[in-house]
Design a protein around this motif. Structure first.
Motif, PDB file in Angstrom:
ATOM      1  N   ASP A 157      65.407  31.454  22.618  1.00 41.09           N
ATOM      2  CA  ASP A 157      65.068  30.147  23.155  1.00 41.09           C
ATOM      3  C   ASP A 157      65.961  29.009  23.377  1.00 41.09           C
ATOM      4  N   TRP A 158      66.403  28.709  24.561  1.00 41.43           N
ATOM      5  CA  TRP A 158      67.358  27.898  24.652  1.00 41.43           C
ATOM      6  C   TRP A 158      66.987  26.315  24.538  1.00 41.43           C
ATOM      7  N   ARG A 159      65.544  26.265  24.623  1.00 42.21           N
ATOM      8  CA  ARG A 159      65.039  24.766  24.504  1.00 42.21           C
ATOM      9  C   ARG A 159      63.925  25.111  23.569  1.00 42.21           C
ATOM     10  N   PRO A 160      63.819  25.088  22.426  1.00 40.26           N
ATOM     11  CA  PRO A 160      62.675  25.522  21.371  1.00 40.26           C
ATOM     12  C   PRO A 160      61.740  24.295  21.566  1.00 40.26           C
ATOM     13  N   GLN A 161      60.446  24.633  21.866  1.00 39.69           N
ATOM     14  CA  GLN A 161      59.404  23.642  21.880  1.00 39.69           C
ATOM     15  C   GLN A 161      59.173  22.573  20.759  1.00 39.69           C
ATOM     16  N   TRP A 162      59.682  23.185  19.591  1.00 37.54           N
ATOM     17  CA  TRP A 162      59.359  22.460  18.245  1.00 37.54           C
ATOM     18  C   TRP A 162      60.480  21.124  18.311  1.00 37.54           C
ATOM     19  N   ARG A 163      61.659  21.355  18.999  1.00 36.10           N
ATOM     20  CA  ARG A 163      62.778  20.486  19.336  1.00 36.10           C
ATOM     21  C   ARG A 163      62.183  19.553  20.286  1.00 36.10           C
ATOM     22  N   VAL A 204      57.639  25.976  31.845  1.00 38.96           N
ATOM     23  CA  VAL A 204      56.687  26.971  31.800  1.00 38.96           C
ATOM     24  C   VAL A 204      55.625  26.734  30.694  1.00 38.96           C
ATOM     25  N   PRO A 205      54.305  26.466  30.687  1.00 40.01           N
ATOM     26  CA  PRO A 205      53.422  26.231  29.631  1.00 40.01           C
ATOM     27  C   PRO A 205      53.319  27.469  28.785  1.00 40.01           C
ATOM     28  N   ALA A 225      55.476  28.819  27.132  1.00 43.31           N
ATOM     29  CA  ALA A 225      56.453  29.694  27.171  1.00 43.31           C
ATOM     30  C   ALA A 225      57.915  28.940  27.098  1.00 43.31           C
ATOM     31  N   ALA A 226      58.807  29.505  27.084  1.00 39.10           N
ATOM     32  CA  ALA A 226      60.363  29.087  27.160  1.00 39.10           C
ATOM     33  C   ALA A 226      60.339  28.642  28.728  1.00 39.10           C
ATOM     34  N   ASP A 227      61.057  27.267  28.729  1.00 39.40           N
ATOM     35  CA  ASP A 227      61.107  26.731  29.813  1.00 39.40           C
ATOM     36  C   ASP A 227      62.354  27.271  30.543  1.00 39.40           C
ATOM     37  N   ILE A 228      62.503  27.577  31.842  1.00 37.61           N
ATOM     38  CA  ILE A 228      63.538  28.254  32.477  1.00 37.61           C
ATOM     39  C   ILE A 228      64.753  27.223  32.709  1.00 37.61           C
ATOM     40  N   GLU A 229      65.920  27.816  32.382  1.00 40.39           N
ATOM     41  CA  GLU A 229      67.169  26.901  32.404  1.00 40.39           C
ATOM     42  C   GLU A 229      67.883  27.099  33.696  1.00 40.39           C
ATOM     43  N   GLU A 230      68.415  26.054  34.166  1.00 39.22           N
ATOM     44  CA  GLU A 230      69.219  26.196  35.268  1.00 39.22           C
ATOM     45  C   GLU A 230      70.554  26.749  35.128  1.00 39.22           C
ATOM     46  N   VAL A 231      70.514  27.915  35.506  1.00 41.33           N
ATOM     47  CA  VAL A 231      71.522  29.089  35.689  1.00 41.33           C
ATOM     48  C   VAL A 231      71.965  29.516  36.783  1.00 41.33           C
TER      49      VAL A 231
END
Length: 306
Positions: free
Chosen positions: A62-68, A84-85, A87-93
Motif C-alpha cells: 500500500d503506497w499510500r496507507p489510509q492511516w497516514r 478508491v473508497p 481500498a488503496a488509491d491508484i498511484e500515477e505510474v
C-alpha cells in the motif's frame, strides 16, 4: 564471508530504471522491458559491489496507507490518479512501467530473491522492521531520504543512496548524515517533519527550513524538546517560537506519518542469496529468453554467490 542483509526499496529502484534505461529494446511481443532489464543490472552491480549474503525486495503493498492519510490528508495526494473508497488509491505510474511489474516480480522470483510486503504499509515500513530485527549488518538501497532515520553505526545499518545514479552510489553512515544535515539519524524523522517534503505532500513547519530545523534539534534534542521550549518561550527567537506554536496541529500528527514502522509481523528470510540449482538457473534463463532480458539476466545470475 560474514552475513550481510541487503534490503531493496524496490519501487524506488524500478522507477529509476524505467526513467534511466532507454526503451529501445523490447520483448519479442513489443512489450517494454527497460525497467525490468535496468533492475537486473542494478541488482548485479549491488550484489557484486556490496556482497550481501541475504537479499530482500521490499514491496509497497500500500503506497499510500489510509492511516497516514487520515493524519495528513495531503500525504502523497498529488500522486493519486484515482481515489478508491475503502481500498488503496491508484498511484500515477506510467503505463509502460505498470505493464512491467509482473515481469519484475517474476525475475526477482527467478533469482531466488524474496518479495516482502505488508498490507496497509509501504516498503519503507518493511525495510524499517527488517533492519530493526536483523541480527546481521544491513544495507538499505534507496533513493528515499526518509530512510536515513534507520542508519545506525552500532548495529552496522547503512543506506546505499541512489539519488546520484548507480555509478555514483553514496554509502551513508551516521557521520554522513550529520555532515549532510547537521543532525543524527535518530533525529532525522523530527528533522524531516519540521522541514516538510513536497514529494510526499508533507507541508512542514511554515518558515522553517533545513538549517533552522537542524539548529533547533542541536539545541533541544528532539521535537518534544523543541515544542516544550517554544511553549516556555526559551531557546529560540520569538519568530521561530511563533512558527513552531502555529504548527501545533501538524506537529501533533506528522511524526507518526514520517516515522517508519519497525514492528511489523515479518522476519528476515533465512535462505541465503544465490546457490541456485541447475533447474532454477534454467528457469531464469528461459524467462530471460522469453522476455529478451538478455545479458541483464546473465549478469545478475553471475553476480549471485555460489
Amino acid at each position: 564471508m560474514s552475513d550481510r542483509l541487503m534490503l531493496l526499496d524496490t519501487a524506488s529502484l524500478y522507477f529509476r530504471a524505467f526513467y534511466g534505461v532507454p526503451d529501445k529494446v523490447k520483448a519479442p511481443d513489443g512489450s517494454p522491458i527497460n525497467a525490468a532489464r535496468g533492475l537486473l543490472d542494478m541488482i548485479a552491480k549491488l550484489v557484486s559491489t556490496y556482497q550481501p549474503t541475504h537479499l530482500v525486495a521490499c514491496w509497497d503493498d500500500d503506497w499510500r496507507p489510509q492511516w497516514r492519510v487520515d493524519l495528513i490528508p495531503s500525504y502523497k495526494a498529488h500522486r493519486v490518479v484515482e481515489f478508491v473508497p475503502n481500498a488503496a488509491d491508484i498511484e500515477e505510474v506510467p503505463d509502460p512501467l505498470e505493464a512491467q511489474i509482473p515481469l519484475i516480480r517474476a525475475e526477482l522470483g527467478a533469482l531466488g530473491i524474496p518479495i516482502i510486503g505488508v498490507a496497509q504499509h509501504e516498503a519503507d515500513d518493511v525495510i524499517g522492521t527488517l533492519a530493526t530485527v536483523a541480527t546481521m549488518p544491513v544495507d538499505i538501497v534507496t533513493g528515499d531520504r526518509d530512510l536515513f532515520q534507520l542508519v545506525d553505526d552500532a548495529r552496522d545499518v547503512r543506506v546505499i543512496y541512489t539519488a546520484r545514479g548507480m555509478s555514483n552510489l553514496d554509502t551513508l553512515t551516521e557521520a554522513s548524515v550529520v555532515a549532510r544535515y547537521g543532525v543524527l539519524p535518530s533525529q532525522y524523522a523530527d528533522f524531516a517533519t519540521m522541514r516538510g517534503d513536497a514529494s510526499d505532500g508533507l507541508p512542514g513547519v511554515a518558515g522553517v527550513g533545513e538549517k533552522t530545523a537542524a539548529t533547533l534539534l542541536q539545541t533541544h534534542g528532539d521535537l518534544d524538546g523543541i515544542r516544550a521550549a517554544a511553549l516556555a518561550g526559551e531557546g529560540m527567537s520569538a519568530g521561530i517560537r511563533a512558527k513552531v506554536l502555529a504548527a501545533s496541529d501538524y506537529l501533533d500528527v506528522a511524526p507518526t506519518v514520517v516515522l517508519v514502522a519497525r514492528d511489523l509481523d515479518i522476519t528476515v528470510p533465512t535462505t541465503p542469496l544465490g546457490h541456485l540449482d541447475d533447474a532454477a538457473k534454467d528457469a531464469a534463463t528461459a524467462l530471460a529468453e522469453t522476455w529478451n532480458l538478455g545479458t541483464s539476466m546473465t549478469r545478475a545470475l553471475a553476480a549471485l554467490p555460489g
